[in-house]
Design an enzyme around this catalytic site. Structure first.
Site, PDB file in Angstrom:
ATOM      1  N   ASP A   1      26.320 -45.373  -9.876  1.00 27.90           N
ATOM      2  CA  ASP A   1      26.396 -46.775 -10.296  1.00 27.90           C
ATOM      3  C   ASP A   1      27.607 -47.514  -9.706  1.00 27.90           C
ATOM      4  O   ASP A   1      27.728 -48.729  -9.876  1.00 27.90           O
ATOM      5  CB  ASP A   1      26.443 -46.873 -11.832  1.00 27.90           C
ATOM      6  CG  ASP A   1      25.058 -46.778 -12.444  1.00 27.90           C
ATOM      7  OD1 ASP A   1      24.070 -46.691 -11.690  1.00 27.90           O
ATOM      8  OD2 ASP A   1      24.950 -46.783 -13.682  1.00 27.90           O
TER       9      ASP A   1
ATOM     10  N   ILE B   1      21.740 -39.111  -5.869  1.00 30.02           N
ATOM     11  CA  ILE B   1      21.113 -39.280  -7.185  1.00 30.02           C
ATOM     12  C   ILE B   1      19.771 -39.998  -7.059  1.00 30.02           C
ATOM     13  O   ILE B   1      18.749 -39.494  -7.500  1.00 30.02           O
ATOM     14  CB  ILE B   1      22.044 -40.066  -8.152  1.00 30.02           C
ATOM     15  CG1 ILE B   1      23.443 -39.411  -8.201  1.00 30.02           C
ATOM     16  CG2 ILE B   1      21.430 -40.151  -9.541  1.00 30.02           C
ATOM     17  CD1 ILE B   1      23.491 -38.026  -8.790  1.00 30.02           C
TER      18      ILE B   1
ATOM     19  N   ARG C   1      14.518 -49.671 -18.215  1.00 27.44           N
ATOM     20  CA  ARG C   1      14.146 -48.251 -18.253  1.00 27.44           C
ATOM     21  C   ARG C   1      14.500 -47.578 -19.576  1.00 27.44           C
ATOM     22  O   ARG C   1      13.795 -46.693 -20.047  1.00 27.44           O
ATOM     23  CB  ARG C   1      14.834 -47.540 -17.087  1.00 27.44           C
ATOM     24  CG  ARG C   1      14.447 -46.096 -17.030  1.00 27.44           C
ATOM     25  CD  ARG C   1      14.881 -45.423 -15.762  1.00 27.44           C
ATOM     26  NE  ARG C   1      14.476 -44.032 -15.831  1.00 27.44           N
ATOM     27  CZ  ARG C   1      13.257 -43.603 -15.590  1.00 27.44           C
ATOM     28  NH1 ARG C   1      12.322 -44.448 -15.248  1.00 27.44           N
ATOM     29  NH2 ARG C   1      12.953 -42.331 -15.686  1.00 27.44           N
TER      30      ARG C   1
ATOM     31  N   CYS D   1      15.418 -51.219 -12.600  1.00 24.11           N
ATOM     32  CA  CYS D   1      15.760 -51.512 -11.207  1.00 24.11           C
ATOM     33  C   CYS D   1      14.866 -50.737 -10.238  1.00 24.11           C
ATOM     34  O   CYS D   1      14.466 -49.608 -10.512  1.00 24.11           O
ATOM     35  CB  CYS D   1      17.219 -51.129 -10.950  1.00 24.11           C
ATOM     36  SG  CYS D   1      18.404 -52.222 -11.721  1.00 24.11           S
TER      37      CYS D   1
ATOM     38  N   LYS E   1      27.004 -50.605 -21.840  1.00 26.04           N
ATOM     39  CA  LYS E   1      25.556 -50.807 -21.930  1.00 26.04           C
ATOM     40  C   LYS E   1      24.837 -49.461 -21.977  1.00 26.04           C
ATOM     41  O   LYS E   1      23.931 -49.250 -22.782  1.00 26.04           O
ATOM     42  CB  LYS E   1      25.075 -51.618 -20.724  1.00 26.04           C
ATOM     43  CG  LYS E   1      23.562 -51.705 -20.584  1.00 26.04           C
ATOM     44  CD  LYS E   1      23.149 -52.400 -19.315  1.00 26.04           C
ATOM     45  CE  LYS E   1      23.081 -51.489 -18.120  1.00 26.04           C
ATOM     46  NZ  LYS E   1      21.784 -50.816 -17.920  1.00 26.04           N
ATOM     47  N   ASN E   2      25.259 -48.530 -21.135  1.00 24.40           N
ATOM     48  CA  ASN E   2      24.569 -47.247 -21.032  1.00 24.40           C
ATOM     49  C   ASN E   2      24.819 -46.329 -22.224  1.00 24.40           C
ATOM     50  O   ASN E   2      24.099 -45.346 -22.408  1.00 24.40           O
ATOM     51  CB  ASN E   2      24.948 -46.536 -19.729  1.00 24.40           C
ATOM     52  CG  ASN E   2      24.365 -47.232 -18.511  1.00 24.40           C
ATOM     53  OD1 ASN E   2      23.404 -47.997 -18.627  1.00 24.40           O
ATOM     54  ND2 ASN E   2      24.936 -46.995 -17.344  1.00 24.40           N
TER      55      ASN E   2
ATOM     56  N   ARG F   1      21.661 -58.222 -16.586  1.00 18.44           N
ATOM     57  CA  ARG F   1      21.215 -57.049 -17.336  1.00 18.44           C
ATOM     58  C   ARG F   1      22.382 -56.168 -17.760  1.00 18.44           C
ATOM     59  O   ARG F   1      22.259 -55.418 -18.732  1.00 18.44           O
ATOM     60  CB  ARG F   1      20.237 -56.206 -16.498  1.00 18.44           C
ATOM     61  CG  ARG F   1      18.846 -56.816 -16.351  1.00 18.44           C
ATOM     62  CD  ARG F   1      17.903 -55.879 -15.618  1.00 18.44           C
ATOM     63  NE  ARG F   1      17.976 -54.549 -16.181  1.00 18.44           N
ATOM     64  CZ  ARG F   1      18.152 -53.440 -15.472  1.00 18.44           C
ATOM     65  NH1 ARG F   1      18.273 -53.490 -14.162  1.00 18.44           N
ATOM     66  NH2 ARG F   1      18.206 -52.266 -16.059  1.00 18.44           N
TER      67      ARG F   1
ATOM     68  N   SER G   1      19.481 -34.826 -15.729  1.00 13.05           N
ATOM     69  CA  SER G   1      18.959 -36.174 -15.977  1.00 13.05           C
ATOM     70  C   SER G   1      19.591 -36.739 -17.244  1.00 13.05           C
ATOM     71  O   SER G   1      19.497 -36.119 -18.305  1.00 13.05           O
ATOM     72  CB  SER G   1      17.433 -36.133 -16.132  1.00 13.05           C
ATOM     73  OG  SER G   1      16.951 -37.321 -16.736  1.00 13.05           O
TER      74      SER G   1
ATOM     75  N   ARG H   1      12.512 -42.474 -10.121  1.00  5.96           N
ATOM     76  CA  ARG H   1      13.061 -42.153 -11.437  1.00  5.96           C
ATOM     77  C   ARG H   1      11.956 -41.828 -12.451  1.00  5.96           C
ATOM     78  O   ARG H   1      11.822 -42.472 -13.485  1.00  5.96           O
ATOM     79  CB  ARG H   1      13.926 -43.308 -11.960  1.00  5.96           C
ATOM     80  CG  ARG H   1      15.060 -43.670 -11.037  1.00  5.96           C
ATOM     81  CD  ARG H   1      16.219 -44.282 -11.748  1.00  5.96           C
ATOM     82  NE  ARG H   1      15.938 -45.602 -12.264  1.00  5.96           N
ATOM     83  CZ  ARG H   1      16.838 -46.354 -12.901  1.00  5.96           C
ATOM     84  NH1 ARG H   1      18.046 -45.906 -13.099  1.00  5.96           N
ATOM     85  NH2 ARG H   1      16.527 -47.553 -13.335  1.00  5.96           N
TER      86      ARG H   1
END
Length: 419
Positions: free
Chosen positions: A308, A330, A94, A118, A22-23, A400, A165, A123
């Site tokens: 994560d 983080i 996001r 989330c 997903k990321n 998600r 980031s 963030r």
């Protein structure tokens, strides 16, 4: 509202195939704005992806999702392009803010809602805007929207991020490939998902070099009209199922469609705890161990241990003999799963940025509430090892980021259902 019901203490076994990341897929979908015709393979069928596709459609791209093959085809014929990313589509995800770099690079303007996602910390998008301003964009915030403009196009610059980031690195990359001259990004995030984005951009025709935490980008005069790309596997999904196997797979569970070299840090930490992991070229076999050792870890940017996987690891540490500690470096608000785990019997104390976990603890089923994506899956893991029945509310968080979670676990003998 949907819930998950889990009956715990069932041994797991069998095979699990890991989905596309997903990321990695989200920034690559945002990058497709820069192209004319794109085919993306191994796309995960999760809510965040559907939201990003809806956003691309709103902007004016044509998308065709072939669910049976996990493929999406995207065409940008530049007719009726809308450089707006509205609140209704960005509020739950996001990654929606990543269209900012692409729109600014190609169309020299963008209006993008400040993002949601989330509730795991502030963030802020300050670092995204910091980089885009360095590239010559004029930016202001009005009524909850980022208004960005570069009438004469973006200009290459030397940019050093004050802190690492992932999102800011991705947005700067997307903006810089059409910036005049050369851009050098320093102190970048170097997650595998960013490397996958770089590979995609190179296929588009971008001139990008990565060395350490420095990325050099030369202006791309020509964009290839038609490209195809396969998304890498989801290392967070892999880590989640490795921990599930470590908790319940006495005879071992095989997890395939992966590259173990990418998750060396996670494998090393699980081995230090005492988990049996056998690596093959495209799979790992993970077995439960009865002799688990305590550990102290800190979440860090890649190649460190990922934030994560912090919540999932915490569940494993409730079964370890002794006191373990996890320091969250983080996000400042990423222990919201702790009160829910304590409802199930976990002995966890929070002191500032550190969770102190006492084990081994017998967990008992309870009704709990998911607060974010990774917290929700930690409650699934806790439910799998808990006595009696666990009910998890607000599982839209789970949807998600995890593709076919119940089916994958059911195929490995877990007793889990959605109502």
């Amino acid at each position: 509202m949907q819930k998950l019901i889990i009956k715990g203490c069932r041994e797991l076994g069998g095979k699990i195939s890991i989905s596309g990341s997903k990321n990695a897929a989200l920034p690559i979908l945002a990058a497709s704005i820069l192209a004319n015709k794109v085919k993306i393979k191994n796309i995960p069928l999760v809510k965040d992806i559907f939201t990003m596709i809806e956003l691309l459609n709103f902007i004016g791209l044509k998308t065709k999702l072939i669910k049976k093959k996990n493929i999406i085809e995207i065409i940008n014929n530049e007719k009726k392009i809308n450089t707006l990313a509205p609140y209704k589509l960005v509020k739950t995800m996001r990654a929606g803010v990543l269209v900012l770099g692409s729109l600014l690079a190609k169309y020299k303007k963008a209006k993008v809602s400040l993002p949601g996602g989330c509730a795991i910390g502030t963030r802020p998008v300050d670092l995204h805007l910091f980089a885009l301003k360095k590239l010559g964009a004029k930016i202001r915030i009005k009524d909850g929207y980022i208004l960005a403009e570069a009438k004469k196009g973006l200009i290459g610059a030397n940019i050093k991020f004050p802190s690492i980031s992932v999102g800011a690195t991705e947005n700067a990359l997307l903006a810089a490939i059409k910036a005049k001259g050369k851009t050098i990004l320093k102190n970048c995030a170097i997650e595998p998902e960013i490397k996958d984005l770089i590979l995609f951009l190179k296929k588009l025709g971008a001139n990008i070099k990565l060395k350490g935490r420095t990325i050099s980008i030369k202006e791309s005069k020509k964009i290839n009209s038609k490209i195809s790309h396969q998304i890498i596997f989801d290392r967070i999904e892999l880590g989640t199922y490795m921990i599930a196997s470590a908790l319940l797979a006495k005879k071992g569970l095989t997890i395939n469609k992966i590259d173990p070299k990418i998750i060396r840090s996670e494998i090393d930490i699980l081995k230090k705890i005492g988990i049996s992991i056998r690596q093959k070229k495209n799979s790992v076999i993970v077995k439960k161990s009865n002799k688990l050792k305590k550990i102290n870890i800190t979440t860090k940017p890649y190649p460190g241990f990922p934030t994560d996987l912090q919540a999932q690891l915490m569940v494993l540490l409730t079964q370890v003999n002794g006191i373990s500690k996890i320091r969250e470096d983080i996000f400042e608000n990423r222990f919201m799963h702790v009160p829910e785990l304590k409802r199930m019997g976990a002995q966890i104390e929070i002191k500032e940025k550190t969770a102190i976990i006492k084990g081994p603890t017998k967990l008992t089923g309870a009704e709990v509430m998911a607060t974010d994506l990774r917290a929700s899956v930690s409650l699934v893991l806790a439910g799998l090892i808990a006595e009696n029945r666990t009910i998890i509310n607000r599982i839209y968080h789970l949807d998600r980021g995890y593709e076919f979670l119940e089916n994958k676990l059911k195929n490995c003998k877990a007793k889990i259902k959605r109502i």
